[in-house]
Write an enzyme that holds these catalytic residues in place. Sequence first.
Site, PDB file in Angstrom:
ATOM      1  N   PHE A 138      19.005 -21.293   2.080  1.00 52.48           N
ATOM      2  CA  PHE A 138      18.283 -20.342   1.244  1.00 52.48           C
ATOM      3  C   PHE A 138      16.992 -20.976   0.732  1.00 52.48           C
ATOM      4  O   PHE A 138      16.955 -22.179   0.438  1.00 52.48           O
ATOM      5  CB  PHE A 138      19.171 -19.915   0.069  1.00 52.48           C
ATOM      6  CG  PHE A 138      18.636 -18.740  -0.687  1.00 52.48           C
ATOM      7  CD1 PHE A 138      18.734 -17.463  -0.152  1.00 52.48           C
ATOM      8  CD2 PHE A 138      18.021 -18.908  -1.915  1.00 52.48           C
ATOM      9  CE1 PHE A 138      18.225 -16.370  -0.840  1.00 52.48           C
ATOM     10  CE2 PHE A 138      17.516 -17.821  -2.613  1.00 52.48           C
ATOM     11  CZ  PHE A 138      17.621 -16.550  -2.074  1.00 52.48           C
ATOM     12  N   ASP A 215      26.208 -25.158  -2.167  1.00 51.40           N
ATOM     13  CA  ASP A 215      25.773 -23.866  -2.692  1.00 51.40           C
ATOM     14  C   ASP A 215      26.870 -22.862  -2.349  1.00 51.40           C
ATOM     15  O   ASP A 215      27.131 -22.577  -1.180  1.00 51.40           O
ATOM     16  CB  ASP A 215      24.442 -23.470  -2.041  1.00 51.40           C
ATOM     17  CG  ASP A 215      23.880 -22.157  -2.566  1.00 51.40           C
ATOM     18  OD1 ASP A 215      24.679 -21.290  -2.990  1.00 51.40           O
ATOM     19  OD2 ASP A 215      22.652 -21.976  -2.511  1.00 51.40           O
ATOM     20  N   ARG A 389      21.460  -6.649   6.881  1.00 51.18           N
ATOM     21  CA  ARG A 389      22.589  -7.414   6.369  1.00 51.18           C
ATOM     22  C   ARG A 389      23.542  -6.490   5.608  1.00 51.18           C
ATOM     23  O   ARG A 389      23.128  -5.747   4.726  1.00 51.18           O
ATOM     24  CB  ARG A 389      22.089  -8.536   5.454  1.00 51.18           C
ATOM     25  CG  ARG A 389      23.109  -9.618   5.176  1.00 51.18           C
ATOM     26  CD  ARG A 389      22.501 -10.770   4.409  1.00 51.18           C
ATOM     27  NE  ARG A 389      22.006 -10.354   3.101  1.00 51.18           N
ATOM     28  CZ  ARG A 389      21.732 -11.202   2.103  1.00 51.18           C
ATOM     29  NH1 ARG A 389      21.876 -12.498   2.296  1.00 51.18           N
ATOM     30  NH2 ARG A 389      21.285 -10.761   0.957  1.00 51.18           N
TER      31      ARG A 389
END
Length: 417
Positions: A138, A215, A389
């Site tokens: 990310f 994460d 998505r």
Amino acid sequence: MSLDRAEIEDARAAASALDASDPLRSCRDLFVGTQTPLVYFDGNSLGRPLRATADALGSFVRDDWGGRLIRGWDEQWMDLPFTLGDQLGRAALGAAAGQTVIGDSTTVLLYKLLRAAFDHVHGQDPRRVEIVVDRDNFPTDRFLVEGIARERGGRLRWIDTPLDGGVTASDLSSAVTDQTAIVLLSHVAYRSGHMADAAALTAIAHDAGALIVWDLCHSAGSVPVHADAWNLDLAVGCTYKYLNGGPGSPAFAYVAARLQDALAQPIQGWMGAADVFAMGPSYLPGRGMRRFLSGTPPITGMLALRDTLPLLERVGITAVRAKSIALTSFAVRLSDTWLAPLGVTLASPRDAAARGGHVTLSHPAMREVTARLWQRDVIPDYREPGGLRIGLSPLSTSFAEVADGMAAVADVLHAIS
């Protein structure tokens, strides 16, 4: 040519059967908005609110804040980052008490843990200056380690991964060296949904003498995490996705007990001090997870978690994961039948065991498709390059919702092709 009625009815019949046998089906009624025909495919960006939360927020303003005023800090608020942190650790992270705290944003918590981990390892061995990270992580994660490398005289070692996959054991083994200080990875990749083998990758980092920071933003509340059993070092995740904490709700930090007293977090604020109200002349860090706090905890931002976490504990993360696999597998099946003939490809792992709670469908027209779907109250999100998505939150999403949404995707693609 659009889908014929028989195809749609067959899918709806299959969805109806799946909903009827779903042990979590009653959970959907607990959420705001699920009584409407809107199709929500973006639970991995912002979860729906629980109906109980709407009442709880009003009660908090009237009674806790309005009635108790400053007394609320002594009565419960000072402890809330730790009590909710322990509950989150128990419900979603496989973490024993005393290792999870709720506090700042994901970015701030990641920065604090990454800096603390880098300084600790580098301080023990000055040769260790490398930070390992993948290029498809990310943006926040990548941006943070770029900045930390500049601040601390470190350098980055990049792992290249396919856009429909993620970091493997082989990838990490090839990247770590005797100069690696820390590794930063996402458990579930934000773009593809690839789920990493966290236990194996953690062991590889440890064998190389490095610490690893995970994460968990696309994991917590969607897939099982076994932080203690996997021997994780440090982890950060947000609470506004599958944990339904609300827009901008604070993130959580996990720090293994064995590391807590050894790490010095870089943002020294009064809430992280050993005696918060001593107002002393110099900073003395608190013990345990207190030392990872900085400023005044965002109490109102934590309130929705008081509704989500008991629900998650009651149903169990194992049941949530089973529903998640069933939902994403159903979406993949419909994509193969309806969308593949239109040139759509699956940009996520086909193996459900290697896939988190969302799937990405790739086609050059998906940006326009997403915009048109939003106008029809079908809400996925878009990620470059050409990725639609679909984030399916197991507690609030029905199979009928998936069937209706996928039919809408096919209809829009037909219309623009």
